[in-house]
Design a protein around this motif. Sequence first.
Motif, PDB file in Angstrom:
ATOM      1  N   SER A 149       0.827  -1.221   0.000  1.00  0.00           N
ATOM      2  CA  SER A 149       0.000   0.000   0.000  1.00  0.00           C
ATOM      3  C   SER A 149       0.854   1.262   0.000  1.00  0.00           C
ATOM      4  CB  SER A 149      -0.926  -0.010   1.225  1.00  0.00           C
ATOM      5  OG  SER A 149      -1.828  -1.094   1.159  1.00  0.00           O
ATOM      6  N   VAL A 150       2.033   1.196   0.615  1.00  0.00           N
ATOM      7  CA  VAL A 150       2.935   2.351   0.600  1.00  0.00           C
ATOM      8  C   VAL A 150       3.470   2.575  -0.810  1.00  0.00           C
ATOM      9  CG1 VAL A 150       5.169   3.207   1.415  1.00  0.00           C
ATOM     10  CG2 VAL A 150       3.558   2.196   3.039  1.00  0.00           C
ATOM     11  N   VAL A 151       3.921   1.491  -1.449  1.00  0.00           N
ATOM     12  CA  VAL A 151       4.458   1.628  -2.814  1.00  0.00           C
ATOM     13  C   VAL A 151       3.372   2.153  -3.754  1.00  0.00           C
ATOM     14  CG1 VAL A 151       5.380   0.355  -4.796  1.00  0.00           C
ATOM     15  CG2 VAL A 151       6.225  -0.144  -2.495  1.00  0.00           C
ATOM     16  N   ASN A 152       2.167   1.663  -3.596  1.00  0.00           N
ATOM     17  CA  ASN A 152       1.076   2.103  -4.467  1.00  0.00           C
ATOM     18  C   ASN A 152       0.503   3.464  -4.065  1.00  0.00           C
ATOM     19  OD1 ASN A 152       0.947  -0.002  -6.346  1.00  0.00           O
ATOM     20  ND2 ASN A 152      -0.279  -1.291  -4.982  1.00  0.00           N
ATOM     21  N   ARG A 153       1.005   4.029  -2.969  1.00  0.00           N
ATOM     22  CA  ARG A 153       0.530   5.318  -2.458  1.00  0.00           C
ATOM     23  C   ARG A 153      -0.994   5.301  -2.281  1.00  0.00           C
ATOM     24  NH1 ARG A 153       2.129   8.559  -6.874  1.00  0.00           N
ATOM     25  NH2 ARG A 153       1.259  10.349  -5.791  1.00  0.00           N
ATOM     26  N   THR A 154      -1.395   4.368  -1.430  1.00  0.00           N
ATOM     27  CA  THR A 154      -2.825   4.205  -1.129  1.00  0.00           C
ATOM     28  C   THR A 154      -3.060   4.561   0.330  1.00  0.00           C
ATOM     29  OG1 THR A 154      -2.850   2.371  -2.706  1.00  0.00           O
ATOM     30  CG2 THR A 154      -4.754   2.589  -1.271  1.00  0.00           C
ATOM     31  N   TYR A 179      -4.774  -5.371  -5.877  1.00  0.00           N
ATOM     32  CA  TYR A 179      -6.164  -5.268  -6.322  1.00  0.00           C
ATOM     33  C   TYR A 179      -6.887  -4.193  -5.487  1.00  0.00           C
ATOM     34  CZ  TYR A 179     -11.050  -6.967  -6.987  1.00  0.00           C
ATOM     35  OH  TYR A 179     -12.394  -7.086  -7.254  1.00  0.00           O
ATOM     36  N   THR A 180      -6.880  -4.387  -4.182  1.00  0.00           N
ATOM     37  CA  THR A 180      -7.684  -3.499  -3.337  1.00  0.00           C
ATOM     38  C   THR A 180      -7.156  -2.054  -3.353  1.00  0.00           C
ATOM     39  OG1 THR A 180      -6.421  -4.180  -1.392  1.00  0.00           O
ATOM     40  CG2 THR A 180      -8.434  -5.371  -1.822  1.00  0.00           C
ATOM     41  N   ASN A 181      -5.841  -1.908  -3.462  1.00  0.00           N
ATOM     42  CA  ASN A 181      -5.287  -0.547  -3.554  1.00  0.00           C
ATOM     43  C   ASN A 181      -5.869   0.186  -4.764  1.00  0.00           C
ATOM     44  OD1 ASN A 181      -1.824  -1.203  -2.505  1.00  0.00           O
ATOM     45  ND2 ASN A 181      -3.676  -1.052  -1.307  1.00  0.00           N
ATOM     46  N   ARG A 182      -5.991  -0.531  -5.868  1.00  0.00           N
ATOM     47  CA  ARG A 182      -6.493   0.119  -7.097  1.00  0.00           C
ATOM     48  C   ARG A 182      -8.000   0.369  -7.039  1.00  0.00           C
ATOM     49  NH1 ARG A 182      -1.816  -2.119  -8.263  1.00  0.00           N
ATOM     50  NH2 ARG A 182      -0.446  -1.007  -9.707  1.00  0.00           N
ATOM     51  N   VAL A 183      -8.691  -0.446  -6.284  1.00  0.00           N
ATOM     52  CA  VAL A 183     -10.116  -0.155  -6.077  1.00  0.00           C
ATOM     53  C   VAL A 183     -10.243   1.139  -5.256  1.00  0.00           C
ATOM     54  CG1 VAL A 183     -12.230  -0.947  -4.943  1.00  0.00           C
ATOM     55  CG2 VAL A 183     -10.828  -2.570  -6.243  1.00  0.00           C
ATOM     56  N   ALA A 184      -9.475   1.228  -4.179  1.00  0.00           N
ATOM     57  CA  ALA A 184      -9.579   2.412  -3.309  1.00  0.00           C
ATOM     58  C   ALA A 184      -9.115   3.673  -4.043  1.00  0.00           C
ATOM     59  CB  ALA A 184      -8.748   2.201  -2.043  1.00  0.00           C
ATOM     60  N   ASN A 185      -7.909   3.638  -4.559  1.00  0.00           N
ATOM     61  CA  ASN A 185      -7.377   4.834  -5.232  1.00  0.00           C
ATOM     62  C   ASN A 185      -8.160   5.186  -6.493  1.00  0.00           C
ATOM     63  OD1 ASN A 185      -5.377   5.204  -3.384  1.00  0.00           O
ATOM     64  ND2 ASN A 185      -3.674   4.730  -4.739  1.00  0.00           N
ATOM     65  N   GLY A 186      -8.608   4.170  -7.180  1.00  0.00           N
ATOM     66  CA  GLY A 186      -9.245   4.405  -8.478  1.00  0.00           C
ATOM     67  C   GLY A 186     -10.668   4.885  -8.399  1.00  0.00           C
ATOM     68  N   LEU A 187     -11.277   4.763  -7.200  1.00  0.00           N
ATOM     69  CA  LEU A 187     -12.671   5.196  -7.055  1.00  0.00           C
ATOM     70  C   LEU A 187     -12.838   6.264  -5.976  1.00  0.00           C
ATOM     71  CD1 LEU A 187     -14.522   1.754  -7.430  1.00  0.00           C
ATOM     72  CD2 LEU A 187     -14.222   3.532  -9.160  1.00  0.00           C
ATOM     73  N   GLY A 188     -11.711   6.760  -5.472  1.00  0.00           N
ATOM     74  CA  GLY A 188     -11.787   7.947  -4.617  1.00  0.00           C
ATOM     75  C   GLY A 188     -11.829   7.718  -3.127  1.00  0.00           C
ATOM     76  N   LEU A 225      -9.775   7.889  -0.472  1.00  0.00           N
ATOM     77  CA  LEU A 225      -8.425   8.377  -0.214  1.00  0.00           C
ATOM     78  C   LEU A 225      -8.193   8.755   1.248  1.00  0.00           C
ATOM     79  CD1 LEU A 225      -7.998  10.662  -3.364  1.00  0.00           C
ATOM     80  CD2 LEU A 225      -7.388   8.260  -3.107  1.00  0.00           C
ATOM     81  N   ASP A 226      -9.243   8.856   2.027  1.00  0.00           N
ATOM     82  CA  ASP A 226      -9.057   9.307   3.408  1.00  0.00           C
ATOM     83  C   ASP A 226      -8.466   8.196   4.276  1.00  0.00           C
ATOM     84  OD1 ASP A 226     -11.517   7.949   3.033  1.00  0.00           O
ATOM     85  OD2 ASP A 226     -12.109   8.529   5.053  1.00  0.00           O
TER      86      ASP A 226
END
Lengths: 188, 196
Positions: A74-79, A162-171, A173-174
């Motif tokens: 999650s750190v590398v993906n900046r999530t 997978y989950t990082n891209r769901v979170a970051n990709g749909l907003g 971010l908090d």
Amino acid sequence: MAWISTISPDEATGRLAEAYEWQSQRLGSPTEFTQLGSLEPEIVHARLTLYKASEVTGSALTARQKNLAGHVTSVVNRTPHCASRSRIKLRELGFGAPLLEAVDALDFSGLAPEEAAVATYAEKLTRDPGAVSLEDIEALRAVGLGDREIVDLNNQVAHLNYTNRVANGLGLLDEVSEDFPAFDTVPA
Amino acid sequence: MTRTTDVTSPLPADRAVVHEGWIASVAPEDATGLLAEAYGRQTEKLGRVTELTQIGSLYPALVDLRLRLYAVVDDTPSDIPDWGRRAVALLTSVLNGCRFCTVGHVERLGEAGRAELAQAIKTDPLTAASGDDTVDALFAYVRLLVRRPGDVAESDIEALRAAGWDDLAILDVNNITAYYSYINRVASGLGLTREA
């Protein structure tokens, strides 16, 4: 607040309400992450059952190793959302502030050899999956991981990608609050 | 839904041997119980069990639930055309450097009548265009989400809406891209590195 519409727990019916309930039993309500997929209830179902299986594989990978791998991902993906959850877990598992700050900076020099190997694999698989080689697997074996632990580790990192891209990709971010019960998100 | 999957019972080690990849896995003829059931579903659909499915077989529950998620990903009822969904899967796999997954997705996009696009994505994933502005808007989102997930912004979602996509389609393209970012790493991270 997500960038697409979602269905709140009090509006959910049928299959969606059923899936929400799995998480509500422990948390009181489904997580914001779970609600992100709610326009298609089957997505919520499939994600939650896979999430549970991913968390309770029963391999000899320690909780520290497993959650460290997820956190590095999650750190590398900046999530920020997922990293804030795994940071709480690592704190509860004994990571002190200086060590956690170093891991957040992707500095693994202060980790035990087994944990450093796990973190190194997580970073490489996340950052450049096509470059992972047999030598990377051998490095895990060299610190005592067997095939079951390697499959578990691989799944943990891949699943977080997978989950990082769901979170970051749909907003989503908090960051969660410091008292969020991060270990209670696994469905009952 | 009845959840009968036992997620805490890995397969006994004596039935797992190294077939392909860097770790032990269980061949279809050696599978029993939940693993045999999951393998059976794929055999029914494809006529065989893929190496990708077998690579996680030390944990039958993971095999089973990955396949169930795959079925949901493949069947989300959005307005994205079938060829566009296949192109998104291919683009994700190429950007992730997953040669193993790329081969299958090239075939699938070719079967949808877009073989030329498949080759264009494989050759130059950063600039390949479909000729359909709405699908090309999906490609822009995919490129960002795969390569720099931390840089996705609300304006990227607005660009998808401006191209005509509704929220279910946005959920769908996000889910396909995220899912293959998962599966590409299962393949590449456990030794399925050749072209399938």
